[in-house]
Motif scaffolding. Structure first.
Motif, PDB file in Angstrom:
ATOM      1  N   GLU A   1       0.729  -1.093   0.023  1.00  0.00           N
ATOM      2  CA  GLU A   1       0.109  -0.095  -0.024  1.00  0.00           C
ATOM      3  C   GLU A   1       0.785   1.268  -0.154  1.00  0.00           C
ATOM      4  O   GLU A   1       0.623   2.137  -0.809  1.00  0.00           O
ATOM      5  N   ILE A   2       1.824   1.425   0.869  1.00  0.00           N
ATOM      6  CA  ILE A   2       2.757   2.406   0.935  1.00  0.00           C
ATOM      7  C   ILE A   2       3.665   2.676  -0.375  1.00  0.00           C
ATOM      8  O   ILE A   2       3.710   3.510  -1.001  1.00  0.00           O
TER       9      ILE A   2
ATOM     10  N   ASN B   1       2.827   1.583  -3.265  1.00  0.00           N
ATOM     11  CA  ASN B   1       1.801   2.148  -4.375  1.00  0.00           C
ATOM     12  C   ASN B   1       1.676   3.715  -4.046  1.00  0.00           C
ATOM     13  O   ASN B   1       1.413   4.300  -5.138  1.00  0.00           O
ATOM     14  N   ARG B   2       1.379   4.238  -3.055  1.00  0.00           N
ATOM     15  CA  ARG B   2       1.107   5.422  -2.796  1.00  0.00           C
ATOM     16  C   ARG B   2       2.424   6.289  -3.206  1.00  0.00           C
ATOM     17  O   ARG B   2       2.529   7.319  -3.562  1.00  0.00           O
TER      18      ARG B   2
ATOM     19  N   THR C   1       2.645   6.370  -7.056  1.00  0.00           N
ATOM     20  CA  THR C   1       1.340   6.749  -7.862  1.00  0.00           C
ATOM     21  C   THR C   1       0.864   8.157  -7.519  1.00  0.00           C
ATOM     22  O   THR C   1      -0.209   8.759  -8.042  1.00  0.00           O
ATOM     23  N   THR C   2       0.996   8.799  -6.213  1.00  0.00           N
ATOM     24  CA  THR C   2       0.519  10.112  -5.885  1.00  0.00           C
ATOM     25  C   THR C   2       0.882  10.918  -6.776  1.00  0.00           C
ATOM     26  O   THR C   2       2.264  11.165  -7.166  1.00  0.00           O
TER      27      THR C   2
ATOM     28  N   GLU D   1       1.050  16.137  -4.312  1.00  0.00           N
ATOM     29  CA  GLU D   1       0.544  15.791  -3.053  1.00  0.00           C
ATOM     30  C   GLU D   1       1.620  14.709  -2.204  1.00  0.00           C
ATOM     31  O   GLU D   1       1.340  14.345  -1.283  1.00  0.00           O
TER      32      GLU D   1
ATOM     33  N   LEU E   1       1.682  12.780   2.028  1.00  0.00           N
ATOM     34  CA  LEU E   1       1.519  11.367   2.596  1.00  0.00           C
ATOM     35  C   LEU E   1       1.743  11.329   4.096  1.00  0.00           C
ATOM     36  O   LEU E   1       2.786  11.554   4.402  1.00  0.00           O
TER      37      LEU E   1
END
Length: 176
Positions: A43-44, A46-47, A50-51, A55, A59
């Motif tokens: 999850e992290i 991916n963030r 792709t963030t 932005e 995070l």
């Protein structure tokens, strides 16, 4: 550290990605240090990948309360590689190299300074038993940018003489 290494790199790759042409190739220089960090989880990762750039520094994982020290910040900054998909849509490629210690004038100062024993110990206990030369790192970049590397994209190449492997599975493991 995060504003320069992580955000700055993300901005640079985004801007180059806007003008990259078909057949274009990029190689960034990251660091072995990011490979020593514990797994952040899907999850992290991916963030981080792709963030949107503007932005990114918002995070939760990048908030100051979650950063242990400057080394941790440096390691996090070396984790962004999500632009390979965007570049691929334009027929371009992007990869990174993660060198370990490379013999440079600055490194020689380090070898002879207060941390010299740390480096000498690391070299003695890693499979290559020495630091890299700049040419050895450049050889990997040359491959990645050449037609011989045409199928390689979105990858990071650890070039550390086996130091990270030794850190996890060998003689340097006890020194974590």
């Amino acid at each position: 550290m995060l504003k320069v290494d992580l955000y700055g790199t993300a901005v640079l790759l985004e801007e180059v990605g806007k003008v990259i042409k078909e057949g274009g190739v990029g190689v960034t220089i990251s660091s072995q240090s990011g490979h020593k960090m514990k797994d952040l989880g899907a999850e992290i990762d991916n963030r981080l990948a792709t963030t949107p750039t503007e932005e990114l520094l918002d995070l939760e994982v990048l908030q100051i309360k979650n950063i242990k020290d400057t080394l941790h910040a440096y390691q996090l900054a070396k984790r962004v590689m999500g632009c390979a998909v965007k570049w691929g849509e334009k027929g371009a490629r992007i990869n990174s190299t993660s060198p370990g210690i490379v013999v440079t004038p600055l490194a020689i100062d380090e070898f002879n300074g207060p941390r010299g024993d740390f480096y000498k110990n690391m070299f003695a206990k890693c499979p290559a038993r020495r630091p890299a030369t700049a040419d050895e790192v450049a050889n990997v970049a040359e491959l990645l940018m050449s037609p011989k590397g045409a199928f390689i994209t979105g990858s990071d190449f650890l070039i550390d003489g086996g130091a990270t492997a030794s850190y996890f599975y060998g003689a340097l493991k006890s020194e974590k």
